[in-house]
Design a protein around this motif. Structure first.
Motif, PDB file in Angstrom:
ATOM      1  N   LEU A 110       3.110   9.897   1.857  1.00 54.27           N
ATOM      2  CA  LEU A 110       3.748   8.595   2.048  1.00 54.27           C
ATOM      3  C   LEU A 110       3.366   7.671   0.891  1.00 54.27           C
ATOM      4  CD1 LEU A 110       5.368   6.769   4.131  1.00 54.27           C
ATOM      5  CD2 LEU A 110       3.128   5.773   4.583  1.00 54.27           C
ATOM      6  N   GLY A 138       3.760   3.705  -0.608  1.00 53.62           N
ATOM      7  CA  GLY A 138       4.182   2.323  -0.348  1.00 53.62           C
ATOM      8  C   GLY A 138       4.723   1.759  -1.665  1.00 53.62           C
ATOM      9  N   GLY A 139       3.936   0.868  -2.288  1.00 52.50           N
ATOM     10  CA  GLY A 139       4.327   0.330  -3.592  1.00 52.50           C
ATOM     11  C   GLY A 139       3.839   1.207  -4.739  1.00 52.50           C
ATOM     12  N   SER A 152       0.865   1.451  -5.980  1.00 51.40           N
ATOM     13  CA  SER A 152      -0.039   0.750  -6.895  1.00 51.40           C
ATOM     14  C   SER A 152      -1.503   1.158  -6.734  1.00 51.40           C
ATOM     15  CB  SER A 152       0.080  -0.768  -6.694  1.00 51.40           C
ATOM     16  OG  SER A 152      -0.360  -1.132  -5.404  1.00 51.40           O
ATOM     17  N   ASN A 153      -1.739   2.180  -5.893  1.00 54.33           N
ATOM     18  CA  ASN A 153      -3.122   2.626  -5.722  1.00 54.33           C
ATOM     19  C   ASN A 153      -3.191   4.138  -5.618  1.00 54.33           C
ATOM     20  OD1 ASN A 153      -5.798   1.793  -5.659  1.00 54.33           O
ATOM     21  ND2 ASN A 153      -5.920   1.875  -3.438  1.00 54.33           N
ATOM     22  N   ARG A 207      -5.173 -14.118 -12.111  1.00 51.72           N
ATOM     23  CA  ARG A 207      -4.775 -12.702 -12.145  1.00 51.72           C
ATOM     24  C   ARG A 207      -3.849 -12.424 -13.321  1.00 51.72           C
ATOM     25  NH1 ARG A 207      -6.100 -10.050  -7.061  1.00 51.72           N
ATOM     26  NH2 ARG A 207      -4.914  -8.316  -7.856  1.00 51.72           N
TER      27      ARG A 207
HETATM   28  C1  LIG Z   1      -2.579  -4.920 -11.184  1.00 49.95           C
HETATM   29  C2  LIG Z   1      -3.206  -4.488  -9.869  1.00 49.95           C
HETATM   30  C3  LIG Z   1      -4.121  -5.316  -9.237  1.00 49.95           C
HETATM   31  C4  LIG Z   1      -4.701  -4.936  -8.023  1.00 49.95           C
HETATM   32  N1  LIG Z   1      -5.602  -5.793  -7.441  1.00 49.95           N
HETATM   33  C5  LIG Z   1      -6.166  -5.459  -6.263  1.00 49.95           C
HETATM   34  C6  LIG Z   1      -7.090  -6.351  -5.626  1.00 49.95           C
HETATM   35  O1  LIG Z   1      -7.372  -7.437  -6.105  1.00 49.95           O
HETATM   36  N2  LIG Z   1      -7.634  -5.963  -4.449  1.00 49.95           N
HETATM   37  C7  LIG Z   1      -7.331  -4.768  -3.867  1.00 49.95           C
HETATM   38  O2  LIG Z   1      -7.858  -4.499  -2.793  1.00 49.95           O
HETATM   39  N3  LIG Z   1      -6.471  -3.919  -4.429  1.00 49.95           N
HETATM   40  C8  LIG Z   1      -5.877  -4.223  -5.621  1.00 49.95           C
HETATM   41  N4  LIG Z   1      -5.012  -3.352  -6.216  1.00 49.95           N
HETATM   42  C9  LIG Z   1      -4.745  -2.049  -5.598  1.00 49.95           C
HETATM   43  C10 LIG Z   1      -3.470  -2.011  -4.712  1.00 49.95           C
HETATM   44  O3  LIG Z   1      -2.591  -3.036  -5.057  1.00 49.95           O
HETATM   45  C11 LIG Z   1      -3.786  -2.095  -3.226  1.00 49.95           C
HETATM   46  O4  LIG Z   1      -4.639  -1.057  -2.847  1.00 49.95           O
HETATM   47  C12 LIG Z   1      -2.520  -2.041  -2.368  1.00 49.95           C
HETATM   48  O5  LIG Z   1      -2.843  -2.286  -1.020  1.00 49.95           O
HETATM   49  C13 LIG Z   1      -1.798  -0.702  -2.478  1.00 49.95           C
HETATM   50  O6  LIG Z   1      -0.554  -0.835  -1.837  1.00 49.95           O
HETATM   51  P1  LIG Z   1       0.636   0.154  -2.111  1.00 49.95           P
HETATM   52  O7  LIG Z   1       1.711  -0.159  -1.135  1.00 49.95           O
HETATM   53  O8  LIG Z   1       1.013   0.134  -3.527  1.00 49.95           O
HETATM   54  O9  LIG Z   1      -0.030   1.554  -1.727  1.00 49.95           O
HETATM   55  P2  LIG Z   1       0.251   2.972  -2.389  1.00 49.95           P
HETATM   56  O10 LIG Z   1      -0.338   3.024  -3.760  1.00 49.95           O
HETATM   57  O11 LIG Z   1       1.672   3.345  -2.231  1.00 49.95           O
HETATM   58  O12 LIG Z   1      -0.629   3.914  -1.447  1.00 49.95           O
HETATM   59  C14 LIG Z   1      -2.048   3.909  -1.526  1.00 49.95           C
HETATM   60  C15 LIG Z   1      -2.579   4.858  -0.441  1.00 49.95           C
HETATM   61  O13 LIG Z   1      -2.275   4.327   0.833  1.00 49.95           O
HETATM   62  C16 LIG Z   1      -1.423   5.223   1.568  1.00 49.95           C
HETATM   63  N5  LIG Z   1      -0.434   4.402   2.275  1.00 49.95           N
HETATM   64  C17 LIG Z   1       0.466   3.562   1.723  1.00 49.95           C
HETATM   65  N6  LIG Z   1       1.188   2.977   2.709  1.00 49.95           N
HETATM   66  C18 LIG Z   1       0.729   3.473   3.879  1.00 49.95           C
HETATM   67  C19 LIG Z   1       1.070   3.273   5.257  1.00 49.95           C
HETATM   68  N7  LIG Z   1       2.048   2.465   5.616  1.00 49.95           N
HETATM   69  N8  LIG Z   1       0.384   3.981   6.200  1.00 49.95           N
HETATM   70  C20 LIG Z   1      -0.605   4.847   5.839  1.00 49.95           C
HETATM   71  N9  LIG Z   1      -0.968   5.077   4.554  1.00 49.95           N
HETATM   72  C21 LIG Z   1      -0.307   4.389   3.604  1.00 49.95           C
HETATM   73  C22 LIG Z   1      -0.793   6.153   0.523  1.00 49.95           C
HETATM   74  O14 LIG Z   1      -0.448   7.404   1.088  1.00 49.95           O
HETATM   75  C23 LIG Z   1      -1.925   6.259  -0.488  1.00 49.95           C
HETATM   76  O15 LIG Z   1      -2.876   7.178  -0.069  1.00 49.95           O
HETATM   77  C24 LIG Z   1      -4.384  -3.698  -7.438  1.00 49.95           C
HETATM   78  C25 LIG Z   1      -3.452  -2.855  -8.074  1.00 49.95           C
HETATM   79  C26 LIG Z   1      -2.867  -3.245  -9.275  1.00 49.95           C
HETATM   80  C27 LIG Z   1      -1.855  -2.355  -9.931  1.00 49.95           C
END
Ligand SMILES: Cc1cc2nc3c(=O)[nH]c(=O)nc-3n(C[C@H](O)[C@H](O)[C@H](O)COP(=O)(O)OP(=O)(O)OC[C@H]3O[C@@H](n4cnc5c(N)ncnc54)[C@H](O)[C@@H]3O)c2cc1C
Length: 366
Positions: free
Chosen positions: A49, A51-52, A54-55, A229
């Motif tokens: 799965l 989401g965005g 970004s992690n 940021r």
């Molecule tokens: C420029 C930048 C700055 C950032 N700053 C911060 C910060 O200040 N603090 C911080 O904590 N993080 C930060 N992050 C990391 C990131 O943004 C967060 O961890 C964010 O919550 C990830 O969301 P996503 O939807 O992109 O997850 P994804 O990257 O899509 O997924 C990450 C993980 O979560 C799982 N996942 C995603 N959605 C779900 C769901 N609905 N149910 C179960 N599992 C799921 C995925 O399978 C994967 O394992 C930053 C990233 C970037 C690129």
């Protein structure tokens, strides 16, 4: 459900890694999750799965079903226009809603609680997975409960905040990757208690407004956080990255003391008072070391090799170009880990989640 075949995941991860998914679908509702689960069972294939994106670091083409979360409703309380009726309100958002859009909308409606978490990329549903945090606030401060779909059993249930076992960049979801968050339920405030313990927020508010403000509004805090940021972190749209690549390591006060003797100026923050061992009566204070400071001290900031490197202003952020592979990013991470271990005796833990062709894996120094 008819998944698309051989879809490039480049637009779905902020490192812009160009790997393909054998099967690809968008999830709009719980029924889509049931159909996706049936598909994986019938085809005996792994799933992932996103989401965005970004992690996560995608290192290979994915030999299974990639689902992109697209459930994106928000359930505002009906009395939202009469805020003074109560000083708190409950709000629910589906997992696929954009996190920062939610933060912005809550502030526009006069509520506080999420402002320090402005501009964190990604979706609402991923926020509890690592208990997102920034500038002294974590999701845990506002989370009431999380709605879950169990991809193993097909059952749905709700977890309270306590049951989510939220910690520093951690939660129960890390050990239960088959639990998909479908909705996040929050409690926000109309009575604003500004969290400006991080001096940089107060300083930035003062420099934006031209005067020192003791009781900044949620919007002023949001503006300051966005300003900081944008100045400090590369925008993944232009420079592919996943934010901090390493967690800040937690060490004892004794370690801080001996490291400070060798490395004057070592940056650390107190965490909590935890028993050293269950049997022992001695206590030791724990500190978070600024991982970026350690990496910077070893001269990695601005490093470039092939398509990967360390950001020139933020040593905690690894960056890559369009041609780089996930493995290249991880190899650089491993070299940095080894250097930090050799010089500071501290192990850096990788923050983003790592995936190969069949699912998640770990990639760390032994
Ligand atoms: C420029 C930048 C700055 C950032 N700053 C911060 C910060 O200040 N603090 C911080 O904590 N993080 C930060 N992050 C990391 C990131 O943004 C967060 O961890 C964010 O919550 C990830 O969301 P996503 O939807 O992109 O997850 P994804 O990257 O899509 O997924 C990450 C993980 O979560 C799982 N996942 C995603 N959605 C779900 C769901 N609905 N149910 C179960 N599992 C799921 C995925 O399978 C994967 O394992 C930053 C990233 C970037 C690129």
């Amino acid at each position: 459900m008819k998944p698309q075949l051989k879809v490039s995941l480049k637009p779905y991860n902020t490192l812009s890694l160009d790997v393909k998914a054998d099967y690809f679908v968008r999830i709009h509702n719980i029924n889509d999750l049931h159909l996706a689960r049936n598909f994986c069972q019938m085809n005996d294939c792994p799933w992932l799965l996103i989401g965005g994106g970004s992690n996560l670091v995608l290192t290979q083409d994915f030999e299974g079903l990639v689902m992109v979360m697209a459930m994106d409703k928000v359930f505002w309380p009906s009395n939202i226009t009469v805020p003074k009726m109560s000083d708190k309100f409950a709000l629910s958002a589906e997992a696929g809603y954009e996190w920062d859009r939610l933060v912005e909308e809550t502030i526009q409606k006069g509520a506080s609680g999420l402002e320090n978490l402005s501009l964190i990329p990604g979706q609402v549903g991923a926020a509890p997975i690592q208990n997102i945090g920034a500038y002294g606030v974590e999701l845990a401060h506002c989370l009431t409960s999380v709605d879950v779909f169990d991809f193993k059993t097909g059952q749905t249930f709700q977890l309270t905040t306590t049951e989510c076992k939220l910690g520093y960049r951690d939660s129960i979801f890390k050990t239960h990757p088959h639990w998909i968050v479908t909705q996040v339920n929050l409690t926000l405030n109309f009575e604003h208690e500004p969290q400006v313990g991080y001096g940089i927020i107060a300083d930035t508010i003062a420099s934006i407004s031209g005067q020192s403000i003791t009781d900044p509004s949620p919007q002023q805090i949001r503006d300051a956080v966005i300003h900081i940021r944008r100045t400090k972190l590369p925008d993944p749209k232009y420079i592919p990255n996943v934010g901090s690549f390493f967690k800040n390591p937690v060490v004892t006060s004794e370690q801080v003391e001996s490291l400070t003797q060798i490395w004057p100026g070592l940056v650390s923050y107190p965490v909590a008072l935890i028993p050293v061992a269950k049997t022992s009566k001695t206590h030791s204070s724990y500190y978070k070391l600024a991982a970026g400071w350690l990496i910077d001290k070893l001269g990695w900031k601005g490093f470039r090799e092939g398509g990967v490197g360390v950001h020139e202003h933020q040593a905690l952020v690894l960056v890559c170009s369009g041609s780089a592979k996930g493995k290249d990013v991880l190899d650089l991470a491993l070299r940095i880990q080894a250097d930090v271990k050799a010089n500071f005796g501290v192990k850096l833990e990788i923050e983003p989640r790592l995936f190969d062709s069949r699912g998640e894996f770990t990639y760390n120094l032994d």
